[in-house]
Design a protein around this motif. Structure first.
Motif, PDB file in Angstrom:
ATOM      1  N   VAL A 117       0.816  -1.170  -0.094  1.00  0.00           N
ATOM      2  CA  VAL A 117      -0.126   0.078  -0.060  1.00  0.00           C
ATOM      3  C   VAL A 117       0.745   1.182  -0.116  1.00  0.00           C
ATOM      4  O   VAL A 117       0.425   2.210  -0.700  1.00  0.00           O
ATOM      5  N   GLY A 118       2.033   1.230   0.796  1.00  0.00           N
ATOM      6  CA  GLY A 118       2.969   2.410   0.943  1.00  0.00           C
ATOM      7  C   GLY A 118       3.434   2.451  -0.326  1.00  0.00           C
ATOM      8  O   GLY A 118       3.701   3.785  -1.044  1.00  0.00           O
ATOM      9  N   GLU A 119       3.839   1.489  -1.131  1.00  0.00           N
ATOM     10  CA  GLU A 119       4.390   1.458  -2.447  1.00  0.00           C
ATOM     11  C   GLU A 119       3.398   2.224  -3.489  1.00  0.00           C
ATOM     12  O   GLU A 119       3.723   3.159  -4.421  1.00  0.00           O
ATOM     13  N   LEU A 120       2.182   1.757  -3.592  1.00  0.00           N
ATOM     14  CA  LEU A 120       0.965   2.353  -4.350  1.00  0.00           C
ATOM     15  C   LEU A 120       1.005   3.614  -4.117  1.00  0.00           C
ATOM     16  O   LEU A 120       1.023   4.531  -4.851  1.00  0.00           O
ATOM     17  N   THR A 121       0.781   4.124  -2.762  1.00  0.00           N
ATOM     18  CA  THR A 121       0.393   5.356  -2.344  1.00  0.00           C
ATOM     19  C   THR A 121       1.714   6.211  -2.869  1.00  0.00           C
ATOM     20  O   THR A 121       1.369   7.622  -3.279  1.00  0.00           O
ATOM     21  N   GLY A 122       2.761   5.821  -2.787  1.00  0.00           N
ATOM     22  CA  GLY A 122       4.201   6.669  -3.278  1.00  0.00           C
ATOM     23  C   GLY A 122       3.979   6.960  -4.838  1.00  0.00           C
ATOM     24  O   GLY A 122       4.222   7.917  -5.455  1.00  0.00           O
TER      25      GLY A 122
END
Length: 148
Positions: A117-122
């Motif tokens: 999720v953090g990667e997608l958000t980035g």
């Protein structure tokens, strides 16, 4: 914010997302290894409980034989009771370790998903920053054309 600032923010968001993903994968691996270790410790603990129970039972048999009573009657009942207690403790040790290991496996999956999720958000934040930069570039050129 300037175009350069928006692009820089977008690049920072990409790197932040990649770092979140790497951290999630690292936590996933660490927690899964901890779960494996917990299972191994549960098996060892169960074996130790069983070994201790066998030694206790052997001591009871030796003491009963030394007193001349043998292993019948109340001595046999004590041995059977001891055997049930040892089995219960051994199984309980294994189940407790398995429950802890399953919780660690769950935490591992959560950590991995949080990293994703953090990667997608980035990447989404980077996209928004790049779109903002593109909008600023388009807005400044159309303002110059309108004013000229």
């Amino acid at each position: 914010m300037s175009v350069f600032g928006s692009v820089l923010q977008g690049v920072g968001s990409i790197f932040g997302g990649m770092a979140a993903s790497a951290q999630g994968k690292s936590q996933f691996n660490q927690l899964n290894k901890a779960a494996e270790q917990t299972r191994r410790e549960g098996g060892i603990g169960s074996g130790l409980v069983t070994s201790a129970g066998r030694r206790q039972a052997a001591d009871l048999v030796v003491n009963a034989a030394a007193s001349g009573g043998g292993t019948s009657g109340s001595s046999l009942d004590v041995l059977k009771d001891l055997e049930r207690q040892v089995r219960f403790q051994a199984v309980n040790t294994t189940i407790s370790a398995e429950n802890k290991a399953r919780n660690l496996n769950y935490e591992a999956r959560v950590a991995k998903r949080q990293g994703m999720v953090g990667e997608l958000t980035g990447f989404l934040n980077a996209g928004a920053s790049f779109l903002n930069a593109a909008d600023q570039m388009g807005g400044s050129s159309s303002s110059a054309a309108a004013g000229g």
